[in-house]
Design a protein around this motif. Structure first.
Motif, mmCIF file in Angstrom:
data_model
loop_
_atom_site.group_PDB
_atom_site.id
_atom_site.type_symbol
_atom_site.label_atom_id
_atom_site.label_comp_id
_atom_site.label_asym_id
_atom_site.label_seq_id
_atom_site.Cartn_x
_atom_site.Cartn_y
_atom_site.Cartn_z
ATOM 1 N N MET A 196 33.099 65.747 35.099
ATOM 2 C CA MET A 196 34.053 66.024 36.162
ATOM 3 C C MET A 196 33.693 67.314 36.899
ATOM 4 O O MET A 196 33.941 67.404 38.094
ATOM 5 N N THR A 197 33.114 68.261 36.189
ATOM 6 C CA THR A 197 32.749 69.520 36.847
ATOM 7 C C THR A 197 31.747 69.269 37.966
ATOM 8 O O THR A 197 31.898 69.795 39.074
ATOM 9 N N ASP A 198 30.726 68.463 37.678
ATOM 10 C CA ASP A 198 29.731 68.154 38.705
ATOM 11 C C ASP A 198 30.342 67.355 39.851
ATOM 12 O O ASP A 198 30.026 67.593 41.020
ATOM 13 N N LEU A 199 31.217 66.424 39.522
ATOM 14 C CA LEU A 199 31.866 65.630 40.561
ATOM 15 C C LEU A 199 32.706 66.520 41.466
ATOM 16 O O LEU A 199 32.705 66.353 42.687
ATOM 17 N N LYS A 200 33.403 67.474 40.889
ATOM 18 C CA LYS A 200 34.218 68.390 41.701
ATOM 19 C C LYS A 200 33.338 69.231 42.618
ATOM 20 O O LYS A 200 33.717 69.510 43.757
ATOM 21 N N ARG A 201 32.166 69.622 42.134
ATOM 22 C CA ARG A 201 31.216 70.357 42.982
ATOM 23 C C ARG A 201 30.746 69.494 44.147
ATOM 24 O O ARG A 201 30.673 69.946 45.290
ATOM 25 N N LYS A 226 37.772 56.933 36.679
ATOM 26 C CA LYS A 226 37.338 56.351 35.408
ATOM 27 C C LYS A 226 38.191 56.887 34.264
ATOM 28 O O LYS A 226 38.797 57.935 34.362
ATOM 29 N N SER A 227 38.196 56.157 33.185
ATOM 30 C CA SER A 227 38.959 56.573 32.005
ATOM 31 C C SER A 227 38.377 57.856 31.427
ATOM 32 O O SER A 227 37.175 58.088 31.500
ATOM 33 N N PRO A 228 39.244 58.694 30.823
ATOM 34 C CA PRO A 228 38.751 59.911 30.166
ATOM 35 C C PRO A 228 37.774 59.535 29.062
ATOM 36 O O PRO A 228 37.891 58.468 28.489
ATOM 37 N N PRO A 229 36.818 60.345 28.732
ATOM 38 C CA PRO A 229 36.603 61.715 29.191
ATOM 39 C C PRO A 229 35.778 61.796 30.461
ATOM 40 O O PRO A 229 35.535 62.883 30.970
ATOM 41 N N ASN A 230 35.351 60.670 31.007
ATOM 42 C CA ASN A 230 34.491 60.696 32.189
ATOM 43 C C ASN A 230 35.256 60.907 33.492
ATOM 44 O O ASN A 230 34.676 61.303 34.482
ATOM 45 N N GLY A 231 36.521 60.617 33.501
ATOM 46 C CA GLY A 231 37.306 60.724 34.726
ATOM 47 C C GLY A 231 38.568 61.530 34.526
ATOM 48 O O GLY A 231 38.859 62.005 33.424
ATOM 49 N N ASP A 232 39.303 61.689 35.605
ATOM 50 C CA ASP A 232 40.563 62.435 35.591
ATOM 51 C C ASP A 232 41.478 61.766 36.610
ATOM 52 O O ASP A 232 41.304 61.937 37.813
ATOM 53 N N ILE A 233 42.434 60.990 36.143
ATOM 54 C CA ILE A 233 43.287 60.208 37.032
ATOM 55 C C ILE A 233 44.099 61.099 37.963
ATOM 56 O O ILE A 233 44.364 60.730 39.107
ATOM 57 N N ASN A 234 44.475 62.277 37.511
ATOM 58 C CA ASN A 234 45.229 63.184 38.387
ATOM 59 C C ASN A 234 44.354 63.653 39.554
ATOM 60 O O ASN A 234 44.821 63.745 40.691
ATOM 61 N N TYR A 235 43.096 63.937 39.263
ATOM 62 C CA TYR A 235 42.167 64.332 40.326
ATOM 63 C C TYR A 235 41.914 63.136 41.238
ATOM 64 O O TYR A 235 41.864 63.288 42.461
ATOM 65 N N ALA A 236 41.771 61.958 40.662
ATOM 66 C CA ALA A 236 41.578 60.748 41.464
ATOM 67 C C ALA A 236 42.753 60.543 42.411
ATOM 68 O O ALA A 236 42.557 60.188 43.584
ATOM 69 N N ASN A 237 43.949 60.779 41.935
ATOM 70 C CA ASN A 237 45.137 60.631 42.775
ATOM 71 C C ASN A 237 45.111 61.641 43.921
ATOM 72 O O ASN A 237 45.462 61.311 45.054
ATOM 73 N N LEU A 238 44.672 62.860 43.633
ATOM 74 C CA LEU A 238 44.536 63.880 44.666
ATOM 75 C C LEU A 238 43.522 63.427 45.725
ATOM 76 O O LEU A 238 43.776 63.536 46.928
ATOM 77 N N VAL A 239 42.387 62.918 45.274
ATOM 78 C CA VAL A 239 41.373 62.410 46.196
ATOM 79 C C VAL A 239 41.962 61.273 47.036
ATOM 80 O O VAL A 239 41.822 61.252 48.262
ATOM 81 N N PHE A 240 42.639 60.355 46.382
ATOM 82 C CA PHE A 240 43.211 59.189 47.065
ATOM 83 C C PHE A 240 44.197 59.606 48.154
ATOM 84 O O PHE A 240 44.175 59.052 49.255
ATOM 85 N N THR A 241 45.045 60.580 47.865
ATOM 86 C CA THR A 241 46.061 60.990 48.844
ATOM 87 C C THR A 241 45.453 61.627 50.087
ATOM 88 O O THR A 241 46.136 61.735 51.103
ATOM 89 N N HIS A 242 44.190 62.036 50.003
ATOM 90 C CA HIS A 242 43.533 62.645 51.158
ATOM 91 C C HIS A 242 42.626 61.677 51.918
ATOM 92 O O HIS A 242 41.986 62.072 52.894
ATOM 93 N N ILE A 243 42.583 60.436 51.498
ATOM 94 C CA ILE A 243 41.787 59.432 52.218
ATOM 95 C C ILE A 243 42.639 58.861 53.342
ATOM 96 O O ILE A 243 43.718 58.319 53.098
#
Length: 92
Positions: free
Chosen positions: A1-6, A32-49
Motif C-alpha cells: 500500500m505504501t508504494d501504491l500511495k506514492r 484488494k483484500s488485506p494485507p494487500n489492499g485497504d478498503i478505506n483508502y479505496a473508498n477515498l479513491v472512489f469518491t474522487h473519481i
C-alpha cells in the motif's frame, strides 16, 4: 500500500489521475483484500473519481464485499442506483 500511495500521489500531482484507466487501476489495487489492499483508502479513491464507470462501481462494491462490511455494499449499490447514470446489467 505504501508504494501504491506514492504512485497515487504522483498521479494526482501530474494530473494523470483524471485518466479513467489510471484511476481505475489505483482503485482496483487499493480495493484488494488485506494485507494487500485497504478498503478505506479505496473508498477515498472512489469518491474522487468523476463519473465512475460500471467497472469502478463493481470494484468498490466487491472490495467492501470482500472486507465483510455488507452495510456499505448495500449503501453503495443504492447510491449507484439513485445518484449515477450507470445502471447495473441484469442477466436474463
Amino acid at each position: 500500500m505504501t508504494d501504491l500511495k506514492r504512485i497515487h500521489s504522483h498521479f494526482i500531482k501530474s494530473g494523470l489521475i483524471k485518466n479513467k484507466i489510471a484511476s481505475s487501476h489505483v482503485l482496483a489495487f487499493s480495493a484488494k483484500s488485506p494485507p494487500n489492499g485497504d478498503i478505506n483508502y479505496a473508498n477515498l479513491v472512489f469518491t474522487h473519481i468523476e463519473n465512475p464507470t460500471l467497472c469502478n462501481w463493481n470494484t468498490i462494491i466487491r472490495g467492501f464485499l470482500e472486507s465483510s462490511t455488507l452495510k456499505y455494499v448495500i449503501h453503495i449499490f443504492i447510491e449507484m442506483l439513485n445518484n449515477s447514470q450507470v445502471q447495473p446489467h441484469m442477466l436474463n
